[in-house]
Design an enzyme around this catalytic site. Structure first.
Site, PDB file in Angstrom:
ATOM      1  N   ASP A   1       0.814  -1.211   0.000  1.00 15.83           N
ATOM      2  CA  ASP A   1       0.000   0.000   0.000  1.00 15.83           C
ATOM      3  C   ASP A   1       0.850   1.264   0.000  1.00 15.83           C
ATOM      4  O   ASP A   1       2.067   1.208   0.235  1.00 15.83           O
ATOM      5  CB  ASP A   1      -0.970  -0.005   1.195  1.00 15.83           C
ATOM      6  CG  ASP A   1      -0.315  -0.464   2.499  1.00 15.83           C
ATOM      7  OD1 ASP A   1       0.929  -0.504   2.581  1.00 15.83           O
ATOM      8  OD2 ASP A   1      -1.051  -0.792   3.436  1.00 15.83           O
TER       9      ASP A   1
ATOM     10  N   HIS B   1      -7.563  -4.762  10.261  1.00 12.20           N
ATOM     11  CA  HIS B   1      -7.289  -4.505   8.845  1.00 12.20           C
ATOM     12  C   HIS B   1      -5.990  -5.170   8.407  1.00 12.20           C
ATOM     13  O   HIS B   1      -5.080  -5.376   9.202  1.00 12.20           O
ATOM     14  CB  HIS B   1      -7.323  -2.999   8.516  1.00 12.20           C
ATOM     15  CG  HIS B   1      -6.143  -2.181   8.957  1.00 12.20           C
ATOM     16  ND1 HIS B   1      -6.260  -1.111   9.811  1.00 12.20           N
ATOM     17  CD2 HIS B   1      -4.827  -2.243   8.627  1.00 12.20           C
ATOM     18  CE1 HIS B   1      -5.068  -0.561   9.987  1.00 12.20           C
ATOM     19  NE2 HIS B   1      -4.177  -1.231   9.283  1.00 12.20           N
TER      20      HIS B   1
ATOM     21  N   ASN C   1      -7.830  -2.841  14.343  1.00 14.53           N
ATOM     22  CA  ASN C   1      -9.232  -3.141  14.019  1.00 14.53           C
ATOM     23  C   ASN C   1      -9.338  -4.332  13.051  1.00 14.53           C
ATOM     24  O   ASN C   1     -10.374  -4.551  12.450  1.00 14.53           O
ATOM     25  CB  ASN C   1      -9.917  -1.896  13.423  1.00 14.53           C
ATOM     26  CG  ASN C   1      -9.224  -1.429  12.148  1.00 14.53           C
ATOM     27  OD1 ASN C   1      -8.290  -2.060  11.662  1.00 14.53           O
ATOM     28  ND2 ASN C   1      -9.694  -0.313  11.602  1.00 14.53           N
TER      29      ASN C   1
ATOM     30  N   GLU D   1      -9.863  -1.858   5.396  1.00 23.21           N
ATOM     31  CA  GLU D   1     -10.503  -1.574   6.673  1.00 23.21           C
ATOM     32  C   GLU D   1     -11.763  -2.443   6.828  1.00 23.21           C
ATOM     33  O   GLU D   1     -12.300  -2.943   5.843  1.00 23.21           O
ATOM     34  CB  GLU D   1     -10.908  -0.089   6.703  1.00 23.21           C
ATOM     35  CG  GLU D   1      -9.730   0.881   6.542  1.00 23.21           C
ATOM     36  CD  GLU D   1      -8.974   1.109   7.847  1.00 23.21           C
ATOM     37  OE1 GLU D   1      -9.083   0.277   8.772  1.00 23.21           O
ATOM     38  OE2 GLU D   1      -8.262   2.132   7.933  1.00 23.21           O
TER      39      GLU D   1
HETATM   40  C1  GLP Z   1      -0.698   0.150   8.560  1.00 23.55           C
HETATM   41  C2  GLP Z   1      -0.326  -0.652   7.329  1.00 23.55           C
HETATM   42  C3  GLP Z   1      -0.509  -2.134   7.550  1.00 23.55           C
HETATM   43  C4  GLP Z   1       0.120  -2.541   8.870  1.00 23.55           C
HETATM   44  C5  GLP Z   1      -0.558  -1.811  10.003  1.00 23.55           C
HETATM   45  C6  GLP Z   1       0.003  -2.175  11.367  1.00 23.55           C
HETATM   46  O1  GLP Z   1      -2.046   0.481   8.613  1.00 23.55           O
HETATM   47  N1  GLP Z   1      -1.062  -0.250   6.159  1.00 23.55           N
HETATM   48  O2  GLP Z   1       0.050  -2.842   6.467  1.00 23.55           O
HETATM   49  O3  GLP Z   1      -0.004  -3.928   9.039  1.00 23.55           O
HETATM   50  O4  GLP Z   1      -0.358  -0.428   9.801  1.00 23.55           O
HETATM   51  O5  GLP Z   1       1.166  -1.446  11.598  1.00 23.55           O
HETATM   52  P1  GLP Z   1       2.182  -1.727  12.768  1.00 23.55           P
HETATM   53  O6  GLP Z   1       2.965  -2.910  12.355  1.00 23.55           O
HETATM   54  O7  GLP Z   1       3.031  -0.494  12.841  1.00 23.55           O
HETATM   55  O8  GLP Z   1       1.375  -1.975  13.987  1.00 23.55           O
END
Ligand code: GLP
Length: 240
Positions: free
Chosen positions: A67, A137, A135, A142
Site C-alpha cells: 500500500d 485490517h 481493528n 478496513e
Molecule cells: C498500517 C499498514 C498495515 C500494517 C498496520 C500495522 O495500517 N497499512 O500494512 O499492518 O499499519 O502497523 P504496525 O505494524 O506499525 O502496527
C-alpha cells in the site's frame, strides 16, 4: 492457518528472517509481497544483517508492496516507499528496477489494473508478508460490509488514522491510501502474518477464532491454503 507463538518480537525477527533468507537462497528470483509498519522491522533487520554478512543476495528478487498513501509525493519522508528504502532496499542489493509500488497519486482504476498486471507478469507473489491493524485490517483494507478485490483507493478509518498519525509529526496524515485488495492478497502462494504486542490481541483473536467476516478483514486468511501466523505472547494472550 498455522499458528506459531514466540517469546518476543526479536525471536520472531530471527525465525521469520531465517525463513526468508533460506527461501531467497533457494529461490533467488522469487517474488516477495512486502509490508510496512513497525511489525516487520525485526525481519527486515535480520535480512539486512545477513546481506551485510554476505549470506544472501536480493539482486534478482522482485518486490511488491501492499500500500501507499495518497496525496504525498513518493519521496515524502512519511511515504511507505521511503519507509521501505530506509529499512530494507538501501540496506540490501534489491534492484530498484525490481521494486513494485502502488502510486497513490495515479488514477485509482488505472493504477489497480497496472499493479495487477505487473504482479501477474512477475509470476504472482510467492510470499506475502502482512501485519495487522488494531481493528483487524490488513494492508489498508478496513473493516466493511464486503471483502475487497484488486487494488483500490480507500478512505482510512479514525482508528487507523489515530494509530499511524504518530509518524506525521510535522504534517497532516493523509486520509486516503491505495492498497492491494483482499482478492489480490489472497492470490499469494504463501502468506506470513506477524502480530506483536497487546494492542493486537483482540484483532488476533477475531482473525483466528472469530467468524470469517469483512468486519475483521484478516479473518479471510482462515480460507487461505498456506498462511502462517507468527505471534508473540502478548498478541496471543486472548486466544483460547
Ligand atoms: C498500517 C499498514 C498495515 C500494517 C498496520 C500495522 O495500517 N497499512 O500494512 O499492518 O499499519 O502497523 P504496525 O505494524 O506499525 O502496527
Amino acid at each position: 492457518m498455522e499458528i506459531k507463538i514466540f517469546e518476543n518480537e526479536k525471536e520472531i525477527g530471527e525465525v521469520a528472517g531465517r525463513f526468508y533468507v533460506d527461501f531467497i537462497n533457494a529461490n533467488p528470483s522469487c517474488v516477495l509481497g512486502l509490508a510496512t509498519g513497525a511489525t516487520p522491522l525485526p525481519v527486515y533487520g535480520y535480512i539486512a544483517e545477513k546481506y551485510a554478512a554476505g549470506e544472501v543476495s536480493l539482486k534478482d528478487v522482485k518486490t511488491f508492496n501492499l500500500d501507499e498513501y495518497c496525496g504525498i509525493p513518493q519521496d515524502d519522508k512519511n511515504s511507505y516507499f521511503t519507509f521501505m528504502r530506509e529499512n530494507l532496499f538501501s540496506k540490501t542489493d534489491v534492484n530498484p528496477a525490481n521494486v513494485g509500488f502502488l502510486d497513490g497519486n495515479a488514477d485509482p482504476d488505472e493504477e489497480s489494473a497496472r499493479y495487477a498486471a505487473a504482479i501477474e507478469s512477475a509470476g504472482g507473489i510467492d510470499i506475502q508478508l502482512l501485519g495487522i491493524g488494531r481493528n483487524g485490517h490488513i494492508a489498508f483494507n478496513e473493516p466493511g460490509e464486503e471483502f475487497t478485490g484488486e487494488a483500490w483507493k480507500v478512505k482510512l478509518t479514525e482508528s487507523t488514522i489515530a494509530a499511524n498519525s504518530i509518524y506525521f509529526t510535522d504534517s497532516e496524515m493523509p486520509r486516503y491510501a491505495m492498497t492491494m485488495g483482499i482478492g489480490s492478497i489472497m492470490k499469494a502462494k504463501k502468506i506470513i502474518l506477524i502480530a506483536t504486542g497487546e494492542s493486537k490481541a483482540e484483532a488476533v483473536r477475531a482473525m483466528i477464532e472469530g467468524p470469517v467476516t469483512p468486519h475483521c478483514p484478516a479473518s479471510v486468511l482462515q480460507q487461505h491454503p498456506d498462511t502462517v501466523i507468527y505471534l508473540d505472547r502478548a498478541a496471543a494472550s486472548l486466544l483460547k
